[in-house]
Design an enzyme around this catalytic site. Structure first.
Site, PDB file in Angstrom:
ATOM      1  N   PRO A  13      11.527  -7.594  12.046  1.00 20.82           N
ATOM      2  CA  PRO A  13      12.495  -6.651  11.501  1.00 20.82           C
ATOM      3  C   PRO A  13      11.883  -5.485  10.723  1.00 20.82           C
ATOM      4  CG  PRO A  13      12.600  -8.760  10.345  1.00 20.82           C
ATOM      5  CD  PRO A  13      11.759  -8.972  11.558  1.00 20.82           C
ATOM      6  N   ASN A  14      12.460  -4.335  10.964  1.00 18.55           N
ATOM      7  CA  ASN A  14      12.130  -3.069  10.284  1.00 18.55           C
ATOM      8  C   ASN A  14      10.815  -2.440  10.747  1.00 18.55           C
ATOM      9  OD1 ASN A  14      14.485  -3.065   8.534  1.00 18.55           O
ATOM     10  ND2 ASN A  14      13.516  -4.835   7.556  1.00 18.55           N
ATOM     11  N   ARG A  62       8.949   4.330   7.298  1.00 19.90           N
ATOM     12  CA  ARG A  62       9.340   3.345   6.308  1.00 19.90           C
ATOM     13  C   ARG A  62       8.232   3.178   5.259  1.00 19.90           C
ATOM     14  NH1 ARG A  62       8.405  -3.011   7.475  1.00 19.90           N
ATOM     15  NH2 ARG A  62       9.562  -3.780   5.671  1.00 19.90           N
ATOM     16  N   TYR A  68       3.051   0.905   4.287  1.00 19.44           N
ATOM     17  CA  TYR A  68       2.869   0.552   5.700  1.00 19.44           C
ATOM     18  C   TYR A  68       2.161   1.623   6.533  1.00 19.44           C
ATOM     19  CZ  TYR A  68       6.118  -3.169   4.458  1.00 19.44           C
ATOM     20  OH  TYR A  68       6.712  -4.259   3.865  1.00 19.44           O
ATOM     21  N   ASN A  75       3.669  -9.936  14.033  1.00 20.46           N
ATOM     22  CA  ASN A  75       3.998  -9.576  12.663  1.00 20.46           C
ATOM     23  C   ASN A  75       5.471  -9.953  12.471  1.00 20.46           C
ATOM     24  OD1 ASN A  75       4.611  -8.539  10.201  1.00 20.46           O
ATOM     25  ND2 ASN A  75       3.520  -6.596  10.499  1.00 20.46           N
ATOM     26  N   ALA A  86       9.685  -9.668   7.433  1.00 23.24           N
ATOM     27  CA  ALA A  86      10.357 -10.435   6.369  1.00 23.24           C
ATOM     28  C   ALA A  86      10.647 -11.882   6.775  1.00 23.24           C
ATOM     29  CB  ALA A  86      11.646  -9.733   5.967  1.00 23.24           C
ATOM     30  N   GLU A 106      -0.918 -14.514  13.044  1.00 20.41           N
ATOM     31  CA  GLU A 106       0.045 -13.792  12.198  1.00 20.41           C
ATOM     32  C   GLU A 106      -0.669 -12.593  11.584  1.00 20.41           C
ATOM     33  OE1 GLU A 106       1.827 -16.424   9.228  1.00 20.41           O
ATOM     34  OE2 GLU A 106       1.955 -14.736   7.850  1.00 20.41           O
ATOM     35  N   HIS A 148      -0.174  -9.087   8.971  1.00 20.95           N
ATOM     36  CA  HIS A 148       0.607  -8.255   8.050  1.00 20.95           C
ATOM     37  C   HIS A 148      -0.172  -6.994   7.751  1.00 20.95           C
ATOM     38  CE1 HIS A 148       3.452 -11.411   7.563  1.00 20.95           C
ATOM     39  NE2 HIS A 148       2.467 -12.259   7.351  1.00 20.95           N
ATOM     40  N   ARG A 192       1.682  -8.099  -3.752  1.00 18.92           N
ATOM     41  CA  ARG A 192       3.054  -7.604  -3.842  1.00 18.92           C
ATOM     42  C   ARG A 192       3.953  -8.655  -4.510  1.00 18.92           C
ATOM     43  NH1 ARG A 192       4.732  -5.344   1.801  1.00 18.92           N
ATOM     44  NH2 ARG A 192       6.394  -4.420   0.516  1.00 18.92           N
TER      45      ARG A 192
HETATM   46  C1  DHK Z   1       6.053  -6.429   6.752  1.00 17.84           C
HETATM   47  C2  DHK Z   1       7.285  -6.612   6.209  1.00 17.84           C
HETATM   48  O1  DHK Z   1       8.355  -6.018   6.752  1.00 17.84           O
HETATM   49  C3  DHK Z   1       7.499  -7.398   4.993  1.00 17.84           C
HETATM   50  O2  DHK Z   1       8.764  -8.024   4.960  1.00 17.84           O
HETATM   51  C4  DHK Z   1       6.403  -8.420   4.753  1.00 17.84           C
HETATM   52  C5  DHK Z   1       4.874  -7.194   6.283  1.00 17.84           C
HETATM   53  C6  DHK Z   1       5.032  -7.768   4.895  1.00 17.84           C
HETATM   54  C7  DHK Z   1       3.582  -6.423   6.505  1.00 17.84           C
HETATM   55  O3  DHK Z   1       2.815  -6.186   5.575  1.00 17.84           O
HETATM   56  O4  DHK Z   1       3.314  -6.072   7.659  1.00 17.84           O
HETATM   57  O5  DHK Z   1       6.553  -8.980   3.480  1.00 17.84           O
END
Ligand code: DHK
Length: 153
Positions: A12-13, A20, A25, A76, A79, A100, A102, A109
């Site tokens: 998500p996102n 974002r 990121y 990835n 959330a 996995e 991130h 964080r």
């Molecule tokens: C990405 C997200 O959207 C967060 O919810 C995670 C992760 C971290 C990232 O660092 O890629 O907590």
């Protein structure tokens, strides 16, 4: 036999990468990530099927698909990392290795990001290297697949 294949799964996102929270990121888009992973994998003789969803069940479906259609998964879970027993069970249900990744260093964080429901059932974890982490995760995944293949032959 066809080319060896990896799944790249983003949760998500991550469709909003680049727009974002760029301080956290980065400025690269999801398309940039997909291109990077495809290039790195191609150099090692792998093709990549890429999927992004904001929906937990769709991510479960793709993890299950990997059992038949891929040698391994770079994911990835975003959330859902911190909440999803469904994703964890899907990873446990397949025999293929999962890494996995991130983008951010989740450990510097908020405390709710410090726990991963998935890490205990994954083969490895990469975090805190920004978008470059996808390259590291892809190379690590391929090395794992190749070394497991050698052990079995
Ligand atoms: C990405 C997200 O959207 C967060 O919810 C995670 C992760 C971290 C990232 O660092 O890629 O907590």
């Amino acid at each position: 036999m066809g080319k060896k294949r990896l799944f790249l799964i983003n949760g998500p996102n991550l469709n909003m990468l680049g727009k974002r929270e760029p301080a956290t990121y980065g400025k690269k888009s999801l398309e940039d990530v997909e291109t990077l992973v495809k290039e790195v994998a191609a150099e090692q003789g792998f093709e990549v099927k890429s999927f992004q969803s904001n929906h937990e069940g769709d991510l479960v479906d793709w993890i299950q698909r990997a059992e038949e259609e891929a040698e391994g998964i770079v994911i990835n879970p975003a959330a859902y990392t911190h909440t999803s027993i469904a994703l964890r069970d899907a990873i446990s249900a397949i025999s293929k290795p999962v890494v996995e990744i991130h983008i951010s260093n989740v450990h510097e964080r908020e405390s709710f990001r410090h726990t991963s429901m998935l890490a205990p059932v994954c083969s490895g974890q990469v975090l805190g290297f920004g978008i470059d982490g996808y390259r590291l995760a892809t190379l690590g995944m391929i090395q794992k697949i190749e070394s497991e293949g050698r052990n079995h032959s």
